[in-house]
Design an enzyme around this catalytic site. Structure first.
Site, mmCIF file in Angstrom:
data_model
loop_
_atom_site.group_PDB
_atom_site.id
_atom_site.type_symbol
_atom_site.label_atom_id
_atom_site.label_comp_id
_atom_site.label_asym_id
_atom_site.label_seq_id
_atom_site.Cartn_x
_atom_site.Cartn_y
_atom_site.Cartn_z
ATOM 1 N N LYS A 1 0.017 4.244 -0.174
ATOM 2 C CA LYS A 1 -0.643 5.410 0.439
ATOM 3 C C LYS A 1 -0.440 6.643 -0.456
ATOM 4 C CE LYS A 1 0.250 3.282 4.857
ATOM 5 N NZ LYS A 1 0.147 3.405 6.289
ATOM 6 N N GLY B 1 2.693 1.830 10.783
ATOM 7 C CA GLY B 1 3.684 2.897 10.671
ATOM 8 C C GLY B 1 4.397 3.235 11.965
ATOM 9 N N GLU C 1 -5.162 -5.385 10.537
ATOM 10 C CA GLU C 1 -4.173 -4.337 10.754
ATOM 11 C C GLU C 1 -4.469 -3.614 12.066
ATOM 12 O OE1 GLU C 1 -2.269 -3.118 6.779
ATOM 13 O OE2 GLU C 1 -3.951 -1.783 7.154
ATOM 14 N N ASN D 1 0.866 -1.177 0.000
ATOM 15 C CA ASN D 1 0.000 0.000 0.000
ATOM 16 C C ASN D 1 0.904 1.228 0.000
ATOM 17 O OD1 ASN D 1 -1.782 2.055 0.575
ATOM 18 N ND2 ASN D 1 -2.239 1.368 2.675
ATOM 19 N N GLU E 1 -6.781 4.332 8.069
ATOM 20 C CA GLU E 1 -6.555 5.765 7.787
ATOM 21 C C GLU E 1 -7.770 6.381 7.108
ATOM 22 O OE1 GLU E 1 -2.792 5.314 5.775
ATOM 23 O OE2 GLU E 1 -1.839 4.812 7.681
ATOM 24 N N HIS F 1 -9.428 0.864 5.021
ATOM 25 C CA HIS F 1 -8.152 1.037 5.731
ATOM 26 C C HIS F 1 -8.393 1.964 6.924
ATOM 27 C CE1 HIS F 1 -4.060 2.270 6.603
ATOM 28 N NE2 HIS F 1 -3.642 1.221 5.909
ATOM 29 N N SER G 1 3.617 -2.536 10.259
ATOM 30 C CA SER G 1 5.062 -2.565 10.492
ATOM 31 C C SER G 1 5.730 -3.879 10.104
ATOM 32 C CB SER G 1 5.365 -2.211 11.958
ATOM 33 O OG SER G 1 4.928 -0.886 12.235
HETATM 34 C C1 PEP Z 1 -0.686 -0.079 6.104
HETATM 35 O O1 PEP Z 1 -0.863 1.119 6.110
HETATM 36 O O2 PEP Z 1 -1.508 -0.814 5.538
HETATM 37 C C2 PEP Z 1 0.493 -0.586 6.776
HETATM 38 C C3 PEP Z 1 0.497 -1.827 7.147
HETATM 39 O O3 PEP Z 1 1.532 0.311 6.998
HETATM 40 P P1 PEP Z 1 2.993 -0.025 7.601
HETATM 41 O O4 PEP Z 1 3.464 -1.309 6.937
HETATM 42 O O5 PEP Z 1 3.824 1.146 7.193
HETATM 43 O O6 PEP Z 1 2.828 -0.171 9.050
#
Ligand code: PEP
Length: 251
Positions: free
Chosen positions: A13, A171, A165, A11, A97, A95, A211
């Site tokens: 973003k 992040g 997630e 992703n 976000e 997601h 992460s």
């Molecule tokens: C995400 O935003 O879907 C995600 C898993 O981000 P990160 O791997 O940067 O934690």
């Protein structure tokens, strides 16, 4: 062992202009014969160019969101049919976000999922608890509720992928323990079974996201019911994403 094909989905973003497409060549060259499915979800502006660049390779392309309607007066939005037309095969929905920044509810995610399926896209539906919800021992209850509210009835192993997630792991460099990941993934599988039956539940892939990096990927992929990863930051560089793909291929 399962017969679910593992999936590494990136992703991007709100990152990437045309220059970032140079990462694709390295990724495609290094992983042409991967046994896992590879997917990158760039910003909408790059979907078509990425799909052209990846055409004929092992890499698929997805969107990061779509509207629940096919056309109409929705300034700034994109429809599932538009993503499909641009070459996408998948779309990330719900997601955290988007749930936070755009006040997306389970109901909206469910309608978006319907729109994605009507356009022939596979929906990657994200669920996950906040830190406060985990600390108050509400994780499973929250995720069961998100699954109940965010998924339409016609789910199959082909049109649906779930991404677990934890919001607090995205992040941040923080990752749940493998036991915690295993507990949630197993509960998601059981929740899917109660709702859609054993056949569908067995075939839907459940990704972990939050992460994931090349150095923690192998232990995460060894957890039962983890069928791959949804990767944010580490999907931006072919070397990092490639390390995760290698870990998945070896799982
Ligand atoms: C995400 O935003 O879907 C995600 C898993 O981000 P990160 O791997 O940067 O934690």
């Amino acid at each position: 062992m399962t017969d679910r094909r593992s999936l590494a989905a990136g992703n991007w973003k709100m990152n990437g202009t045309a220059a970032a497409l140079s990462e694709l060549d390295a990724l495609i060259a290094a992983h042409g014969d991967t046994r896992s499915e590879l997917l990158l979800c760039p910003p909408h502006t790059l979907v078509e160019r990425m799909a052209r660049a990846a055409d004929g390779s092992a890499l698929g392309v997805g969107g990061q969101d779509c509207h629940w309607e096919e056309t109409g007066a929705h300034t700034g939005d994109v429809s599932a049919a538009m993503l499909k037309d641009a070459g996408a095969t998948h779309v990330i929905l719900g997601h955290s976000e988007r749930r936070a920044d755009h006040a997306e509810t389970d109901r909206m995610v469910r309608d978006k999922c319907d729109a994605a399926w009507a356009a022939g896209l596979t929906a990657i539906v994200c669920v996950g608890e906040t830190l406060a919800e985990r600390e108050s021992s509400n994780t499973l209850q929250i995720i069961r509720g998100q699954i109940a509210g965010s998924l339409p009835d016609q789910a199959t192993g082909h049109n649906l992928v779930i991404a677990y997630e934890p919001v607090w792991a995205i992040g941040t460099g923080k990752v749940p323990t493998t036991d915690e990941i295993g507990e949630v993934h197993s509960d998601i599988r059981s929740t899917l079974e109660r709702r859609f039956g054993a056949g569908v539940a067995k075939s839907v892939r459940i990704l972990y996201g939050g992460s994931v990096k090349p150095d923690n990927a192998s232990e995460i992929f060894a957890v039962e019911n983890v069928d791959g990863a949804l990767v944010g930051g580490a999907s931006l560089k072919a070397a990092d994403f490639g390390g995760i793909v290698r870990a998945l291929d070896g799982a």
